[in-house]
Design a protein around this motif. Sequence first.
Motif, PDB file in Angstrom:
ATOM      1  N   GLN B   6      22.162  74.091  17.621  1.00  0.00           N
ATOM      2  CA  GLN B   6      23.299  74.072  18.538  1.00  0.00           C
ATOM      3  C   GLN B   6      24.544  73.606  17.786  1.00  0.00           C
ATOM      4  O   GLN B   6      24.456  72.759  16.897  1.00  0.00           O
ATOM      5  CB  GLN B   6      23.062  73.110  19.712  1.00  0.00           C
ATOM      6  CG  GLN B   6      22.044  73.608  20.715  1.00  0.00           C
ATOM      7  CD  GLN B   6      22.004  72.726  21.951  1.00  0.00           C
ATOM      8  OE1 GLN B   6      21.019  72.017  22.186  1.00  0.00           O
ATOM      9  NE2 GLN B   6      23.072  72.764  22.753  1.00  0.00           N
ATOM     10  N   CYS B  23      24.249  78.398  20.769  1.00  0.00           N
ATOM     11  CA  CYS B  23      22.836  78.060  20.616  1.00  0.00           C
ATOM     12  C   CYS B  23      22.105  79.183  19.903  1.00  0.00           C
ATOM     13  O   CYS B  23      22.258  80.361  20.266  1.00  0.00           O
ATOM     14  CB  CYS B  23      22.194  77.819  21.976  1.00  0.00           C
ATOM     15  SG  CYS B  23      20.390  77.613  21.929  1.00  0.00           S
ATOM     16  N   CYS B  92      20.334  73.156  24.886  1.00  0.00           N
ATOM     17  CA  CYS B  92      19.758  74.495  24.841  1.00  0.00           C
ATOM     18  C   CYS B  92      18.270  74.352  24.511  1.00  0.00           C
ATOM     19  O   CYS B  92      17.877  73.485  23.713  1.00  0.00           O
ATOM     20  CB  CYS B  92      20.460  75.329  23.781  1.00  0.00           C
ATOM     21  SG  CYS B  92      19.819  77.009  23.601  1.00  0.00           S
TER      22      CYS B  92
END
Lengths: 115, 115
Positions: B6, B23, B92
Motif C-alpha cells: 500500500q 493497493c 487493503c
Amino acid sequence: AQSVAQPEDQVNVAEGNPLTVKCTYSVSGNPYLFWYVQYPNRGLQFLLKYITGDNLVKGSYGFEAEFNKSQTSFHLKKPSALVSDSALYFCAVRAFQTGANNLFFGTGTRLTVIP
Amino acid sequence: EAEVAQSPRYKITEKSQAVAFWCDPISGHATLYWYRQILGQGPELLVQFQDESVVDDSQLPKDRFSAERLKGVDSTLKIQPAELGDSAMYLCASAGALAGTDTQYFGPGTRLTVL
C-alpha cells in the motif's frame, strides 16, 4: 446480521503466564472465525482461523483458539505470554451461508504483557 | 513471503482536498478489499472487488469516495473532497480464489489525517 463482541478493552498479564483474549460472535449459519493482531501503525496480521473440524485451532507464534458452538465463543489463548505479544488483537467473523464474505471485526482488545 | 503493498503509508491533507490511496494485492489473489479503521475501532468494509468487478460497496460513501480495480490487479481508493471525519487508517486486504473460506491478508495501511 453478523457481529463480534470482545468484552475486554484491555487485558494485562505477566510474562510467562497464560493469556486469554475473549471473543463471542453472532451469525446466521456456520461461522468462519478469525483472529488478527495489529502492532502500532501497522496492518493486521493473520494469526489463525476456524472453518470446520477440530474445535481447537493452532496458529502463529504459539497462539491457539477454541471454538465453542454452544457458547458462541472463540477465545484466543497462549500458554506462556511474551512481552512481544503486547499488541491489539481483533476477532472477526464471516458468515458463509449468507453469501457475504467480508469480515466483521470486534472492537479489539489491547493486550499488555508485563515483564 | 508475498505481501499486500500500500502507498502512501501516511497522508496529511486539508479538508476539501482530494486524496488517493493505492493497493497492490498478493499476486494471483482475485478478491480485494478496502477497509476503514477509525482509531479505537475495528476495521469496517468499504468495498470488495472480485477481479475487476465490485461485489459489495454498500458501505462506501459514494458521494465522495470512489474505488476502482481496472485490470483486476491493483486498486485505487479516492476521496474527493476529504472531510475531517475521514481521518482514519485505510487498509487493503486480498484473498485467494476461494474467497469464501480463504484468509484475508492485509497491507500495512495508509494513515490519513485531514486538517
